[in-house]
Design a protein around this motif. Structure first.
Motif, PDB file in Angstrom:
ATOM      1  N   THR A   1       0.831  -1.200   0.000  1.00 54.76           N
ATOM      2  CA  THR A   1       0.000   0.000   0.000  1.00 54.76           C
ATOM      3  C   THR A   1       0.869   1.255   0.000  1.00 54.76           C
ATOM      4  O   THR A   1       1.683   1.444   0.912  1.00 54.76           O
ATOM      5  CB  THR A   1      -0.920   0.025   1.234  1.00 54.76           C
ATOM      6  OG1 THR A   1      -1.610  -1.215   1.332  1.00 54.76           O
ATOM      7  CG2 THR A   1      -1.922   1.161   1.131  1.00 54.76           C
TER       8      THR A   1
ATOM      9  N   ARG B   1      -3.477  -3.576   9.408  1.00 58.67           N
ATOM     10  CA  ARG B   1      -2.463  -3.847   8.393  1.00 58.67           C
ATOM     11  C   ARG B   1      -1.760  -5.180   8.612  1.00 58.67           C
ATOM     12  O   ARG B   1      -1.738  -5.730   9.716  1.00 58.67           O
ATOM     13  CB  ARG B   1      -1.435  -2.716   8.341  1.00 58.67           C
ATOM     14  CG  ARG B   1      -0.564  -2.573   9.571  1.00 58.67           C
ATOM     15  CD  ARG B   1       0.272  -1.293   9.505  1.00 58.67           C
ATOM     16  NE  ARG B   1      -0.571  -0.106   9.542  1.00 58.67           N
ATOM     17  CZ  ARG B   1      -0.149   1.128   9.275  1.00 58.67           C
ATOM     18  NH1 ARG B   1       1.112   1.338   8.922  1.00 58.67           N
ATOM     19  NH2 ARG B   1      -0.969   2.152   9.347  1.00 58.67           N
TER      20      ARG B   1
ATOM     21  N   ARG C   1      -2.295  -2.348   3.828  1.00 58.31           N
ATOM     22  CA  ARG C   1      -3.124  -1.586   4.757  1.00 58.31           C
ATOM     23  C   ARG C   1      -4.575  -1.611   4.292  1.00 58.31           C
ATOM     24  O   ARG C   1      -4.863  -1.461   3.103  1.00 58.31           O
ATOM     25  CB  ARG C   1      -2.587  -0.152   4.840  1.00 58.31           C
ATOM     26  CG  ARG C   1      -3.157   0.681   5.938  1.00 58.31           C
ATOM     27  CD  ARG C   1      -2.306   1.925   6.255  1.00 58.31           C
ATOM     28  NE  ARG C   1      -1.534   2.448   5.154  1.00 58.31           N
ATOM     29  CZ  ARG C   1      -2.008   3.274   4.225  1.00 58.31           C
ATOM     30  NH1 ARG C   1      -3.279   3.643   4.253  1.00 58.31           N
ATOM     31  NH2 ARG C   1      -1.215   3.731   3.267  1.00 58.31           N
TER      32      ARG C   1
END
Length: 460
Positions: free
Chosen positions: A160, A411, A430
């Protein structure tokens, strides 16, 4: 009838004899009563008189008047005496009087449906990851979302970006039909890719889906499990499935393909096992060992009513163990730094195992032969690690990577297999905006308000 002189004299002698006996008896009774008064000192004269009368009273075979006590005078208003035939009219009169006085509003016969939105909600609307596993065939990463009751599948190389809100999963499995609830344990069949998901709380089932399942689909198979089941590990060679049970401090071993109400093949349970709120479980197939993490809540002796807290621990058993068997060895103590240890993973190649140390925000690494109060060989811990309430852990042996699912910050974090210290992750997946901390509300049973601190208290 006339009596002779001899008969009269005999009757007089008998009467005198009875009188003497009665006098002796009466004297004894009076003497005893006097002695009782002297010893007790607190018996009132009227009570003694009543007691004497009762002692002299003999059974007559018929009711007897024992005492008369006048009722005390009653002050205040009394209800008007009404005959039974007037009951309905009296009730109507009372209702009419209360309505007219405004004390109680008249009852409405019409039902009213009240549907309104709450003023506000305290709720985490993002996924939180409780367990993590990998499909060995594809490399895809599966993560249990215990907050929204689902399973999310990601590519192994997803990462991410810092400015992105979150990473979209490749597919999602969840919804009412899936029967996923408080799903906390996860296993992916290395050959077929079938998905085994453990439900921990509100529903007592292990649900199994085929490898490509997605959306709101029913499970292909279900197994009724003990309440509070948490961790799962599978011996593929013997086709046996090991499940930890928190509330009964047990390990239940089932056939891998058990379903419905099939019973466990065997169970490890009892005071000698030192199982205390067991959570994670992993198998060392090479050495035929079961490794279990324990939070430390257990029973006080044989009495199930009382419990006690003991230090968190790792307990080790032979894979063939059953019944009330003592562990082969135990890791526990201040040096271990264990604090609510959750899932566990055995790395047979390195002779080590990894522990997701929930309350300490760390990953601990021990040797397979370690025991007692020993410090971990390595530890991933610190602000750079991005660990927060880590729950799940596994090693991708093919790519030498250590994966961790974190419930505290939405996460998954990835590290080198031999990572140590305050190291930054290689990649992060995430599921919420940057900086969003999970609210950690899980199955709340009550709510309270601290007016002094103006805080809402939620036990989970």
């Amino acid at each position: 009838m006339a009596l002779s002189a001899t008969q009269g004299e005999r009757m007089i002698r008998n009467f005198n004899l009875q009188a003497k006996r009665f006098g002796v008896l009466t004297g004894s009774l009076l003497g005893g009563a006097a002695l009782y008064v002297l010893l007790m000192g607190n018996v009132a004269a009227p009570e003694l008189a009543d007691a004497s009368k009762a002692a002299l009273r003999s059974a007559s075979g018929a009711p007897q008047l024992v005492a008369v006590a006048p009722l005390q005078a009653m002050d205040g208003e009394m209800c008007e005496w009404m005959p039974a035939s007037a009951e309905s009219s009296l009730m109507a009169a009372l209702q009419q009087d209360r309505t007219q006085s405004g004390a109680v509003p008249a009852r409405s016969t019409a039902s009213v449906a009240i549907e309104r939105e709450p003023v506000r909600q305290i709720r985490d609307t993002y996924p939180t990851f409780s367990a993590i596993a990998q499909d060995a065939r594809t490399g895809d990463i599966f993560m249990q979302d215990e907050n929204l009751f689902g399973i999310r599948v990601f590519d192994r190389l997803d990462n991410t970006p810092p400015n992105a809100a979150f990473t979209e999963p490749k597919r999602y499995l969840g919804g009412h039909n899936t029967k996923l609830e408080f799903n906390c344990g996860l296993y992916i069949d290395p050959k077929t890719g079938d998905i085994y998901s453990v439900n921990n709380d509100t529903t007592d089932t292990l649900v199994i889906f085929e490898a490509n399942a997605k959306g709101d689909v029913p499970p292909d198979r279900e197994l009724r499990t003990p309440h509070g089941t948490y961790g799962i590990a599978v011996d593929e060679g013997k086709q046996e499935m090991y499940l930890t049970v928190e509330h009964t401090n047990a390990i239940a071993v089932f056939n891998k393909y058990a379903q419905g109400t099939d019973k466990a093949l065997r169970e490890i349970r009892g005071l000698s096992t030192h199982l205390a709120d067991p959570h994670g479980v992993s198998l060392d197939i090479k050495n035929q060992l079961i490794l279990v993490t324990n939070h430390g809540n257990t029973l006080e002796g044989q009495n199930p009513t009382y419990g006690k807290f003991i230090p968190p621990a790792i307990t080790v058993y032979p894979m063939s163990a059953k019944g009330d068997i003592a562990p082969l060895r135990t890791i526990a103590g201040a040096k271990t730094m264990l604090n609510w240890p959750a899932h566990i993973w055995v790395d047979e190649g390195r002779g080590e195992f990894y522990v997701a140390n929930d309350a300490d925000h760390s990953i601990l690494v021990f040797g397979i032969e370690d025991q007692g109060d020993v410090a971990p060989r390595r530890m991933i811990r610190g602000a750079n690690t991005q660990l927060r309430n880590p729950m799940g852990v596994f090693v991708d042996l093919q790519n030498d990577e250590l994966w961790v699912s974190n419930m505290g910050n939405h996460r998954a974090t990835v590290y080198p297999r031999t990572a140590n210290g305050n190291v930054a992750p290689k990649r992060v997946i995430r599921s919420a905006p940057q900086g969003k901390i999970a609210q950690a509300i899980g199955n709340p049973g009550a709510v309270g308000y601290d007016s002094k601190r103006e805080q809402v208290l939620v036990p989970n």
